[in-house]
Write a protein that holds these residues in place. Structure first.
Motif, PDB file in Angstrom:
ATOM      1  N   LEU A   1      -3.316   4.289   5.691  1.00 25.45           N
ATOM      2  CA  LEU A   1      -2.451   4.102   4.568  1.00 25.45           C
ATOM      3  C   LEU A   1      -1.769   2.818   4.815  1.00 25.45           C
ATOM      4  N   GLN A   2      -0.731   2.808   5.823  1.00 26.34           N
ATOM      5  CA  GLN A   2      -0.036   1.873   6.514  1.00 26.34           C
ATOM      6  C   GLN A   2       1.460   1.877   5.789  1.00 26.34           C
ATOM      7  N   SER A   3       1.392   1.989   4.522  1.00 21.94           N
ATOM      8  CA  SER A   3       2.464   2.130   3.824  1.00 21.94           C
ATOM      9  C   SER A   3       2.609   2.932   2.473  1.00 21.94           C
ATOM     10  N   GLY A   4       3.609   3.579   2.171  1.00 20.75           N
ATOM     11  CA  GLY A   4       3.666   4.382   0.882  1.00 20.75           C
ATOM     12  C   GLY A   4       4.108   3.491  -0.269  1.00 20.75           C
ATOM     13  N   SER A   5       4.511   2.308  -0.021  1.00 20.48           N
ATOM     14  CA  SER A   5       5.203   1.437  -0.843  1.00 20.48           C
ATOM     15  C   SER A   5       4.228   0.189  -1.277  1.00 20.48           C
ATOM     16  N   ASP A   6       3.941   0.134  -2.847  1.00 23.88           N
ATOM     17  CA  ASP A   6       2.929  -0.635  -3.145  1.00 23.88           C
ATOM     18  C   ASP A   6       3.380  -2.159  -3.211  1.00 23.88           C
ATOM     19  N   GLU A   7       4.675  -2.298  -3.012  1.00 23.19           N
ATOM     20  CA  GLU A   7       5.211  -3.653  -2.833  1.00 23.19           C
ATOM     21  C   GLU A   7       4.837  -4.227  -1.275  1.00 23.19           C
ATOM     22  N   VAL A   8       5.240  -3.036  -0.335  1.00 21.39           N
ATOM     23  CA  VAL A   8       4.915  -3.582   1.044  1.00 21.39           C
ATOM     24  C   VAL A   8       3.301  -3.599   1.245  1.00 21.39           C
ATOM     25  N   LEU A   9       2.477  -2.866   0.590  1.00 24.75           N
ATOM     26  CA  LEU A   9       1.280  -3.033   0.686  1.00 24.75           C
ATOM     27  C   LEU A   9       0.563  -4.361   0.183  1.00 24.75           C
ATOM     28  N   LYS A  10       1.174  -4.927  -0.880  1.00 22.59           N
ATOM     29  CA  LYS A  10       1.022  -6.332  -1.343  1.00 22.59           C
ATOM     30  C   LYS A  10       1.409  -7.414  -0.010  1.00 22.59           C
ATOM     31  N   LEU A  11       2.395  -7.093   0.662  1.00 25.27           N
ATOM     32  CA  LEU A  11       3.110  -7.982   1.421  1.00 25.27           C
ATOM     33  C   LEU A  11       1.940  -8.007   2.651  1.00 25.27           C
ATOM     34  N   MET A  12       1.658  -6.977   2.928  1.00 28.08           N
ATOM     35  CA  MET A  12       0.635  -6.712   3.886  1.00 28.08           C
ATOM     36  C   MET A  12      -0.972  -7.272   3.712  1.00 28.08           C
ATOM     37  N   HIS A  13      -0.997  -7.559   2.725  1.00 30.22           N
ATOM     38  CA  HIS A  13      -2.395  -8.112   1.933  1.00 30.22           C
ATOM     39  C   HIS A  13      -3.358  -6.894   2.202  1.00 30.22           C
ATOM     40  N   ARG A  14      -2.936  -5.819   1.849  1.00 28.73           N
ATOM     41  CA  ARG A  14      -3.816  -4.338   1.850  1.00 28.73           C
ATOM     42  C   ARG A  14      -4.795  -4.461   0.465  1.00 28.73           C
ATOM     43  N   ARG A  15      -5.886  -4.165   0.460  1.00 27.91           N
ATOM     44  CA  ARG A  15      -6.768  -4.153  -0.686  1.00 27.91           C
ATOM     45  C   ARG A  15      -6.670  -2.727  -1.678  1.00 27.91           C
ATOM     46  N   TYR A  16      -5.794  -2.304  -1.696  1.00 30.19           N
ATOM     47  CA  TYR A  16      -5.643  -1.082  -2.248  1.00 30.19           C
ATOM     48  C   TYR A  16      -4.088  -0.806  -2.776  1.00 30.19           C
ATOM     49  N   ASP A  17      -3.681   0.192  -3.593  1.00 36.23           N
ATOM     50  CA  ASP A  17      -2.306   0.712  -3.811  1.00 36.23           C
ATOM     51  C   ASP A  17      -2.258   2.071  -3.635  1.00 36.23           C
ATOM     52  N   THR A  18      -1.065   2.565  -3.510  1.00 39.18           N
ATOM     53  CA  THR A  18      -0.944   3.875  -3.328  1.00 39.18           C
ATOM     54  C   THR A  18      -1.844   5.005  -4.525  1.00 39.18           C
ATOM     55  N   LYS A  19      -1.814   4.505  -5.546  1.00 40.24           N
ATOM     56  CA  LYS A  19      -2.664   5.301  -6.630  1.00 40.24           C
ATOM     57  C   LYS A  19      -4.237   5.422  -6.139  1.00 40.24           C
ATOM     58  N   LEU A  20      -4.828   4.556  -5.616  1.00 38.50           N
ATOM     59  CA  LEU A  20      -5.986   4.551  -5.462  1.00 38.50           C
ATOM     60  C   LEU A  20      -6.058   5.427  -4.090  1.00 38.50           C
ATOM     61  N   PHE A  21      -5.346   5.234  -3.066  1.00 40.09           N
ATOM     62  CA  PHE A  21      -5.175   5.940  -2.004  1.00 40.09           C
ATOM     63  C   PHE A  21      -5.305   7.431  -2.339  1.00 40.09           C
ATOM     64  N   ALA A  22      -4.333   7.800  -3.169  1.00 42.84           N
ATOM     65  CA  ALA A  22      -4.294   9.402  -3.608  1.00 42.84           C
ATOM     66  C   ALA A  22      -5.302   9.754  -4.311  1.00 42.84           C
ATOM     67  N   GLU A  23      -6.050   8.908  -5.031  1.00 41.96           N
ATOM     68  CA  GLU A  23      -7.378   9.459  -5.758  1.00 41.96           C
ATOM     69  C   GLU A  23      -8.376   9.702  -4.774  1.00 41.96           C
ATOM     70  N   LYS A  24      -8.610   8.881  -3.719  1.00 42.21           N
ATOM     71  CA  LYS A  24      -9.369   9.262  -2.544  1.00 42.21           C
ATOM     72  C   LYS A  24      -9.139  10.712  -2.022  1.00 42.21           C
ATOM     73  N   VAL A  25      -8.058  10.616  -1.583  1.00 41.12           N
ATOM     74  CA  VAL A  25      -7.649  12.055  -0.994  1.00 41.12           C
ATOM     75  C   VAL A  25      -7.994  12.981  -2.002  1.00 41.12           C
ATOM     76  N   MET A  26      -7.356  12.959  -3.156  1.00 39.66           N
ATOM     77  CA  MET A  26      -7.868  14.101  -4.091  1.00 39.66           C
ATOM     78  C   MET A  26      -9.356  14.518  -4.207  1.00 39.66           C
ATOM     79  N   ARG A  27     -10.070  13.348  -4.141  1.00 37.55           N
ATOM     80  CA  ARG A  27     -11.351  13.402  -4.351  1.00 37.55           C
ATOM     81  C   ARG A  27     -12.224  14.415  -3.105  1.00 37.55           C
ATOM     82  N   ILE A  28     -11.646  13.940  -1.976  1.00 41.24           N
ATOM     83  CA  ILE A  28     -12.239  14.612  -0.557  1.00 41.24           C
ATOM     84  C   ILE A  28     -11.583  16.024  -0.785  1.00 41.24           C
ATOM     85  N   LYS A  29     -10.500  16.502  -1.033  1.00 39.23           N
ATOM     86  CA  LYS A  29      -9.995  17.745  -1.141  1.00 39.23           C
ATOM     87  C   LYS A  29     -10.622  18.297  -2.201  1.00 39.23           C
TER      88      LYS A  29
END
Length: 314
Positions: free
Chosen positions: A268-296
């Protein structure tokens, strides 16, 4: 040409820093040297050859690498010292200047470690000392196969190397180059060999394994399906997957598979969308949550591991 007679009866020590991929590669290097007649030194024995496989994720990791090199040199006077791995790639000239280091191999050159060792070891003199070999990131193209057990109970199968993401906090693309992988057929053969040796569980390792297929135009899901058919292997574990590369079809397939364990490690690296953008990550917290929900939803009993970083540069 390799002169294995010069290595018969020599003793070696190995030290690995960093990720599971590094441990897998070191085990492979050890097996290659063993095939040449090199023995593994006992803990209190002095070695003739020392190999340090380095990491360079953080400045702390760099410091630990230097400490490990100095310790190997100090405890094994006169030994032939080889340094490889990510720190060796990024700081090859600096590492070569450490007193006692004989050979430094970057990410491209470590695939030919035995040849470099043979050439340098057989001609060890004042002019040959402190050799270092590394190329620029864009020229790192070799792939060192690795399916190793070492003194671990599981096998670790390297399916991919390098990364194209260039997250702001990470040096891996510079240290290991761009994403590349072998063919599915070659990986299936390695899994079959592991099964023939009595292996029951395989962990799929790499830098960004969800990006498998970058060089062979195959997919990670295709790899999973092919490995699932290998007789003798009872369990597979996927080491880590980027959130944006977890395909719903992969989740669905793993939920039905008897061999792929309900275990996902998702950075995940960060639970903040703002920080994820600073990190140049290619997802946001919504996408992360959706993937976890799908797995569960598909695998209620699934274990999900997460990496989280505290702080990021602005």
């Amino acid at each position: 040409m390799i002169d294995s007679s010069a290595f018969q009866g020599k003793k070696a020590k190995y030290y690995t820093l960093g990720c599971k991929l590094n441990f897998s590669e070191t085990s492979t290097f050890g097996k290659m040297l063993s095939d040449m007649g090199v023995l593994t030194a006992e803990k209190d024995e002095q070695a003739d050859i020392c190999l340090i496989n380095t990491c360079s994720v953080t400045e702390v990791a760099d410091h630990k690498c230097r400490q490990a090199i100095h310790k190997m040199v100090r405890e094994n006077p006169g030994a032939f010292i080889i340094v490889t791995g990510c720190y060796a790639q990024l700081e090859s000239e600096k590492v070569s200047q450490i007193q006692g280091v004989d050979l430094v191999l970057g990410s491209n050159e470590k695939a030919n470690l035995i040849q470099y060792l043979n050439d340098a070891f057989l001609h060890k003199d004042d002019d040959a000392l402190h050799q270092y070999h590394s190329v620029k990131t864009k020229d790192i193209k070799s792939f060192q196969p690795s399916c190793s057990r070492g003194n671990r109970t599981r096998y670790f199968l390297k399916v991919q190397d390098g990364c194209n993401y260039f997250c702001t906090y990470c040096t891996i693309p510079y240290a290991r180059g761009f994403s590349r992988n072998p063919t599915i057929d070659s990986l299936v053969r390695q899994a079959e060999e592991a099964a023939a040796e009595g292996g029951k569980e395989i962990v799929l390792t790499g830098v960004n394994i969800g990006n498998f297929g970058e060089t062979t135009h195959e997919s990670f899901l295709d790899l999973v399906k092919a490995l699932d058919e290998v007789d003798g292997i009872q369990r597979y574990r996927i080491s880590s997957l980027e959130p944006d590369l977890i395909d719903d079809a992969l989740i669905d397939y793993c939920s039905r598979s008897q061999k792929f364990m309900p275990h996902f490690h998702i950075p995940l690296q960060s639970g903040s969308d703002e920080v994820l953008k600073l990190m140049h990550r290619r997802y946001d917290t919504k996408l992360f949550a959706e993937k976890v929900m799908r797995i569960k939803q598909q695998m209620p009993e699934a274990f999900i591991g997460v990496d989280v970083m505290v702080g990021s540069r602005g």
